[in-house]
Design a protein around this motif. Structure first.
Motif, PDB file in Angstrom:
ATOM      1  N   PHE A 137       0.233  -1.125  -4.276  1.00  0.00           N
ATOM      2  CA  PHE A 137       1.610  -0.916  -3.842  1.00  0.00           C
ATOM      3  C   PHE A 137       2.524  -1.955  -4.500  1.00  0.00           C
ATOM      4  N   THR A 138       3.765  -1.556  -4.766  1.00  0.00           N
ATOM      5  CA  THR A 138       4.728  -2.490  -5.340  1.00  0.00           C
ATOM      6  C   THR A 138       5.284  -3.395  -4.237  1.00  0.00           C
ATOM      7  N   ALA A 139       5.955  -4.447  -4.658  1.00  0.00           N
ATOM      8  CA  ALA A 139       6.558  -5.371  -3.682  1.00  0.00           C
ATOM      9  C   ALA A 139       7.546  -4.630  -2.784  1.00  0.00           C
ATOM     10  N   ALA A 140       8.314  -3.718  -3.377  1.00  0.00           N
ATOM     11  CA  ALA A 140       9.290  -2.966  -2.571  1.00  0.00           C
ATOM     12  C   ALA A 140       8.589  -2.075  -1.544  1.00  0.00           C
ATOM     13  N   GLU A 141       7.458  -1.509  -1.924  1.00  0.00           N
ATOM     14  CA  GLU A 141       6.722  -0.652  -0.988  1.00  0.00           C
ATOM     15  C   GLU A 141       6.137  -1.477   0.162  1.00  0.00           C
ATOM     16  N   ILE A 142       5.569  -2.627  -0.155  1.00  0.00           N
ATOM     17  CA  ILE A 142       5.014  -3.480   0.901  1.00  0.00           C
ATOM     18  C   ILE A 142       6.130  -3.923   1.849  1.00  0.00           C
ATOM     19  N   ALA A 143       7.253  -4.343   1.265  1.00  0.00           N
ATOM     20  CA  ALA A 143       8.385  -4.779   2.092  1.00  0.00           C
ATOM     21  C   ALA A 143       8.841  -3.661   3.030  1.00  0.00           C
ATOM     22  N   TYR A 144       8.835  -2.423   2.518  1.00  0.00           N
ATOM     23  CA  TYR A 144       9.235  -1.277   3.348  1.00  0.00           C
ATOM     24  C   TYR A 144       8.238  -1.051   4.487  1.00  0.00           C
ATOM     25  N   CYS A 145       6.958  -1.044   4.152  1.00  0.00           N
ATOM     26  CA  CYS A 145       5.941  -0.688   5.151  1.00  0.00           C
ATOM     27  C   CYS A 145       5.819  -1.729   6.263  1.00  0.00           C
ATOM     28  N   VAL A 146       5.886  -3.005   5.913  1.00  0.00           N
ATOM     29  CA  VAL A 146       5.707  -4.028   6.964  1.00  0.00           C
ATOM     30  C   VAL A 146       6.890  -4.048   7.934  1.00  0.00           C
ATOM     31  N   ARG A 147       8.011  -3.446   7.527  1.00  0.00           N
ATOM     32  CA  ARG A 147       9.169  -3.339   8.431  1.00  0.00           C
ATOM     33  C   ARG A 147       9.018  -2.194   9.436  1.00  0.00           C
ATOM     34  N   PHE A 203       1.897   2.763   5.187  1.00  0.00           N
ATOM     35  CA  PHE A 203       1.129   2.661   3.932  1.00  0.00           C
ATOM     36  C   PHE A 203       0.342   3.952   3.684  1.00  0.00           C
ATOM     37  N   CYS A 204      -0.217   4.512   4.750  1.00  0.00           N
ATOM     38  CA  CYS A 204      -1.013   5.735   4.629  1.00  0.00           C
ATOM     39  C   CYS A 204      -0.139   6.877   4.089  1.00  0.00           C
ATOM     40  N   GLY A 205       1.102   6.930   4.543  1.00  0.00           N
ATOM     41  CA  GLY A 205       2.032   7.949   4.042  1.00  0.00           C
ATOM     42  C   GLY A 205       2.326   7.769   2.566  1.00  0.00           C
ATOM     43  N   LEU A 206       2.567   6.526   2.146  1.00  0.00           N
ATOM     44  CA  LEU A 206       2.853   6.281   0.721  1.00  0.00           C
ATOM     45  C   LEU A 206       1.629   6.580  -0.142  1.00  0.00           C
ATOM     46  N   TRP A 207       0.473   6.196   0.372  1.00  0.00           N
ATOM     47  CA  TRP A 207      -0.781   6.472  -0.334  1.00  0.00           C
ATOM     48  C   TRP A 207      -0.965   7.979  -0.519  1.00  0.00           C
ATOM     49  N   SER A 208      -0.701   8.703   0.535  1.00  0.00           N
ATOM     50  CA  SER A 208      -0.814  10.162   0.495  1.00  0.00           C
ATOM     51  C   SER A 208       0.168  10.757  -0.533  1.00  0.00           C
ATOM     52  N   ALA A 209       1.369  10.202  -0.602  1.00  0.00           N
ATOM     53  CA  ALA A 209       2.363  10.687  -1.571  1.00  0.00           C
ATOM     54  C   ALA A 209       1.910  10.423  -3.002  1.00  0.00           C
ATOM     55  N   LYS A 210       1.309   9.245  -3.240  1.00  0.00           N
ATOM     56  CA  LYS A 210       0.809   8.934  -4.583  1.00  0.00           C
ATOM     57  C   LYS A 210      -0.334   9.883  -4.960  1.00  0.00           C
ATOM     58  N   GLU A 211      -1.227  10.137  -3.992  1.00  0.00           N
ATOM     59  CA  GLU A 211      -2.335  11.067  -4.230  1.00  0.00           C
ATOM     60  C   GLU A 211      -1.811  12.471  -4.547  1.00  0.00           C
ATOM     61  N   GLU A 215       1.899   2.243 -10.290  1.00  0.00           N
ATOM     62  CA  GLU A 215       2.929   2.686 -11.242  1.00  0.00           C
ATOM     63  C   GLU A 215       3.744   3.873 -10.713  1.00  0.00           C
ATOM     64  N   ILE A 216       3.300   4.429  -9.592  1.00  0.00           N
ATOM     65  CA  ILE A 216       4.066   5.510  -8.949  1.00  0.00           C
ATOM     66  C   ILE A 216       4.674   4.915  -7.696  1.00  0.00           C
ATOM     67  N   GLU A 217       5.936   4.564  -7.780  1.00  0.00           N
ATOM     68  CA  GLU A 217       6.562   3.884  -6.644  1.00  0.00           C
ATOM     69  C   GLU A 217       7.297   4.898  -5.766  1.00  0.00           C
ATOM     70  N   ILE A 218       7.069   4.774  -4.467  1.00  0.00           N
ATOM     71  CA  ILE A 218       7.772   5.641  -3.522  1.00  0.00           C
ATOM     72  C   ILE A 218       8.886   4.808  -2.875  1.00  0.00           C
ATOM     73  N   VAL A 219      10.104   5.159  -3.190  1.00  0.00           N
ATOM     74  CA  VAL A 219      11.250   4.469  -2.596  1.00  0.00           C
ATOM     75  C   VAL A 219      11.886   5.402  -1.560  1.00  0.00           C
ATOM     76  N   HIS A 220      12.761   4.851  -0.751  1.00  0.00           N
ATOM     77  CA  HIS A 220      13.413   5.663   0.282  1.00  0.00           C
ATOM     78  C   HIS A 220      14.925   5.640   0.121  1.00  0.00           C
ATOM     79  N   GLU A 221      15.513   6.822   0.183  1.00  0.00           N
ATOM     80  CA  GLU A 221      16.961   6.945   0.160  1.00  0.00           C
ATOM     81  C   GLU A 221      17.527   6.341   1.450  1.00  0.00           C
ATOM     82  N   PRO A 222      18.826   6.015   1.468  1.00  0.00           N
ATOM     83  CA  PRO A 222      19.419   5.484   2.697  1.00  0.00           C
ATOM     84  C   PRO A 222      19.144   6.373   3.921  1.00  0.00           C
ATOM     85  N   GLY A 223      19.084   7.679   3.741  1.00  0.00           N
ATOM     86  CA  GLY A 223      18.813   8.593   4.855  1.00  0.00           C
ATOM     87  C   GLY A 223      17.337   8.680   5.232  1.00  0.00           C
ATOM     88  N   GLY A 224      16.472   7.962   4.517  1.00  0.00           N
ATOM     89  CA  GLY A 224      15.059   7.936   4.857  1.00  0.00           C
ATOM     90  C   GLY A 224      14.198   8.853   3.997  1.00  0.00           C
TER      91      GLY A 224
END
Lengths: 136, 136, 136
Positions: free
Chosen positions: B41-51, B59-67, B83-92
């Motif tokens: 996971f990227t730093a941005a993804e970890i920062a998102y998930c721990v919040r 994390f399981c959701g992001l992992w599933s999206a990468k898969e 290398e496949i980063e999952i980011v979130h729009e302001p609306g989620g």
């Protein structure tokens, strides 16, 4: 590539998926008189679900389909659940219907599919992209 | 049919789906210092998930999206999960981001959606087809 | 908008999703001699599944993919399960194959994806839309 007759500017295609446990929905002996079901489902949807062998599972499937539609984002995400009606074709295939024809035209075209397993439902919704052709 | 102005040669549309149990991912009190999370996971993804209320489920959701993205096949299937980063729009709404703009242009356009239920996540990824027009 | 070179009349895009518990399929020590498996799966599918670590889960995935294809509706929904064959690319990616090339051309192009978790499988099938150009 120089002999392409035009470029293509596709409208946004979008996809939403949802998984729901039936436990998410309130148990109700009579959905017709339950505020949750009256607020979130149309009369046609309630009539459809109460006819099914497992009404709560049927509601769970429709709920999942509405959630999947919301997750496509854009204009449809601003509707209330009751404004996204899931109807069924004679063959049983679900279809998403918006409140009126002008909304349907403005929002674009959505395809939904629903599936149930023990105590849970999943649904997917895809917004069809619309191809606009522009001169070269 | 003889008056068609051109033929259409669509680029490959593709779809991938994934379901994951949270148990798939290692339990960790501090994902920032856990090699599995740092490698995948990227730093941005970890920062998102721990919040989130349930970081492991996030994390399981992001992992599933990468898969789901890998399952679309083609070039994207050769990337590492990080290398496949999952980011979130302001609306989620989740969005798939590739390492740089040239990769994004070369790989095409992917739409993702993620959903969670008790202890599991599902995701779907659709690669948008790109229509190329050729003269008749 | 007046300078569009043509209108576009897209063929129906469609989507189907399915979730199945392995319990849905009969337990069988030898699928080759079991009427359920012989009636619903091709020889190539049975050969593939019995090679997997968990054959019943593999069959469940293929079954889910066939169901997802049926849910796309249209002509494909009239086929028998055995007429929708799920083959695997060398990289493991599933692909839907219809009985013959003329059916493949007439029915359109379907993309499938399958995923497994503990005791269950999910699948999604998307029918690619085909863009037909008509003169302005």
């Amino acid at each position: 590539m120089s002999d392409l007759v035009s470029k293509v500017s596709p409208d946004e295609m979008a996809v939403g998926i949802d998984i729901e446990s039936c436990q998410t929905l309130p148990a109700s002996a009579d959905p017709w008189s339950d505020s949750f079901y009256r607020e979130n489902f149309t009369a046609a949807e309630i009539a459809y679900c109460v006819r099914q062998a497992d009404p709560r599972l049927a509601f769970c499937g429709l709920w999942s389909a509405k959630e999947a539609a919301f997750k496509c984002g854009g204009k449809i995400a601003k509707l209330a659940p009751r404004e996204i009606e899931i109807v069924h074709e004679p063959g049983g295939q679900p279809r998403l219907r918006l409140p009126n024809e002008s909304a349907q035209a403005a929002f674009g075209d959505y395809q939904v599919s629903i599936s149930h397993s023990t105590g849970m439902a999943i649904a997917v919704c895809v917004k069809r992209s619309q191809t606009i052709l522009v001169p070269p």
